[in-house]
Enzyme design. Structure first.
Site, PDB file in Angstrom:
ATOM      1  CG  ASP A 169      -2.380 -19.988  -2.416  1.00  0.00           C
ATOM      2  OD1 ASP A 169      -1.797 -20.052  -1.303  1.00  0.00           O
ATOM      3  OD2 ASP A 169      -1.956 -20.588  -3.421  1.00  0.00           O
TER       4      ASP A 169
ATOM      5  CG  ASP B   7     -13.727  -6.981   2.473  1.00  0.00           C
ATOM      6  OD1 ASP B   7     -13.443  -6.309   3.476  1.00  0.00           O
ATOM      7  OD2 ASP B   7     -14.196  -6.493   1.428  1.00  0.00           O
TER       8      ASP B   7
ATOM      9  CG  ASP C 232      -8.158  -4.634   1.679  1.00  0.00           C
ATOM     10  OD1 ASP C 232      -9.086  -4.195   2.379  1.00  0.00           O
ATOM     11  OD2 ASP C 232      -8.138  -4.534   0.432  1.00  0.00           O
TER      12      ASP C 232
ATOM     13  CE1 TYR D 159      -3.591  -2.522   0.439  1.00  0.00           C
ATOM     14  CE2 TYR D 159      -4.644  -0.566   1.346  1.00  0.00           C
ATOM     15  CZ  TYR D 159      -4.731  -1.844   0.831  1.00  0.00           C
ATOM     16  OH  TYR D 159      -5.966  -2.431   0.717  1.00  0.00           O
TER      17      TYR D 159
ATOM     18  CE  LYS E 158       1.542 -17.403  -3.721  1.00  0.00           C
ATOM     19  NZ  LYS E 158       0.571 -18.516  -3.848  1.00  0.00           N
TER      20      LYS E 158
END
Ligand code: IPM
Ligand code: MG
Length: 359
Positions: free
Chosen positions: A223, A251, A247, A141, A191
């Protein structure tokens, strides 16, 4: 000492939901909470008034406040602003960065009354209680260099995924401490099979682990974590991850609980100064209709009381009031079911306030 609270209603449904949360805050003041509340502009509302999503005046008020209550920012009317630095989202990211609010706590708790509202089978989500600890002021970000530029006759967009050891360590400590207060299981999501930044992330988490022998640390690729969240979410206790993965996963986790309209969040810096906001966005499609769910914002006030204002008893009272209202069968449209009564944003606020007073 009187502490300052800054309310930033923001855009879309923001003003409607913060109005209800502010009533609860006022009820806490009436019960002795020693705070002074003021309002400010952030996001699209600030851009329209001052040409900036984070005006200096708002930043100064934010810096002076012990805690900030934010509604939400953004909306289609500002999406066409070509200068990305003027977008409402930049205002939000600016407050996070300027105040150093690196530790983002996003609890995903399924209220028993809402288990049927989840998109997953009730038995998969009943009793769910996950805490996502998201790093909030670093990673892709904020990494430099970033931009869109011309290279070899075409435009190229690029961002940088970067984390320093110290940034990883401080969010790691927040997560280990959090796990310590809960079920003592911490899953670090990365990752590390592809990205160097997250190879380092994993190394630093491993290095911290011996200092927290009571906490069981595990690692998962992002993942797989996304898949496990919808396959068997109850396997998680505390999840720690970087800004972008956090983020996305938060959700997904939010939806497990029945509605993203239920989820509060806290973003803290090292001194306990914090910004509190619902995890959902500004929902421009339903803005102004008085039907938005104010509970995530009201529950954000409870987190504020707990994490920045040292008022856990009032926090529990708010959470208890929300539980009671759900028990009574009151629901905003997003969590409505067959045998419940659908109420407006303001009616939900009335009901929580009444339950708060009655407890
Ligand atoms: C969130 C939001 C923000 C983010 C946006 C509005 C910039 O999605 O708080 O999760 O990506 O952090
Ligand atoms: Mg988000």
């Amino acid at each position: 000492m009187t502490q300052k609270i800054l309310v930033l209603p923001g855009d879309g449904i923001g003003p409607e939901i913060t109005a209800q949360a502010s009533r609860i805050l006022a009820a806490c003041q009436a019960r002795g909470l020693d705070v002074e509340v003021e309002e400010g502009l952030l996001g699209g509302a600030a851009y329209d008034a001052h040409g900036e999503p984070l005006p200096v005046e708002t930043l100064e008020k934010a810096q002076a406040a012990r805690a900030i209550l934010l509604g939400a920012v953004g909306g289609p009317e500002w999406d066409r602003l070509e200068d990305l630095t003027k977008r409402p989202e930049k205002g939000l990211l600016g407050v996070r960065k300027q105040l150093g609010l690196f530790g983002n706590l996003r609890p995903a708790i399924t209220y028993p009354q809402l288990a049927a509202a989840s998109s997953l089978k009730p038995e998969l989500v009943a009793g769910l209680d996950i805490m996502i600890v998201r790093e909030l002021t670093g990673g892709i970000y904020f990494g430099q260099p970033r931009g869109i530029e011309e290279r070899n006759g075409e435009r190229v967009g690029f961002n940088t995924y970067v984390y320093s050891e110290s940034e990883i360590e401080r969010i790691g400590r927040v997560a280990f401490e959090m796990a310590r207060k809960r079920d003592k299981r911490l899953c670090s999501v990365d990752k590390a099979n592809v990205l160097e930044a997250t190879i380092l992330w994993r190394e630093v988490m491993e290095r911290l682990a011996p200092e927290y022998p009571d906490v069981e640390l595990s690692h998962m690729y992002v993942d797989n974590a996304a898949m496990q969240l919808v396959r068997a979410p109850k396997q998680f206790d505390v999840v720690v991850t970087g800004n972008m993965f956090g983020d996305i996963l938060s959700d997904a986790a939010a939806m497990l609980t029945g509605s993203i309209g239920m989820l509060p969040s806290a973003s803290l810096n090292e001194s306990g100064q914090g910004m509190y906001e619902p995890c959902h966005g500004s929902a421009p499609d339903i803005a102004g209709q008085g039907i938005a769910n104010p509970l995530a914002t009201i529950l954000s006030v409870a987190m504020m009381l707990r994490y920045s204002l040292d008022a856990p008893v009032l926090a529990e009272r708010i959470e208890g009031a929300v539980g009671k209202v759900l028990d009574e069968g009151l629901r905003t449209a997003d969590i409505a079911a067959e045998d419940t009564r659908t109420v407006s944003t303001a009616e939900m606020g009335d009901a929580v306030l009444a339950a708060f007073e009655a407890l």
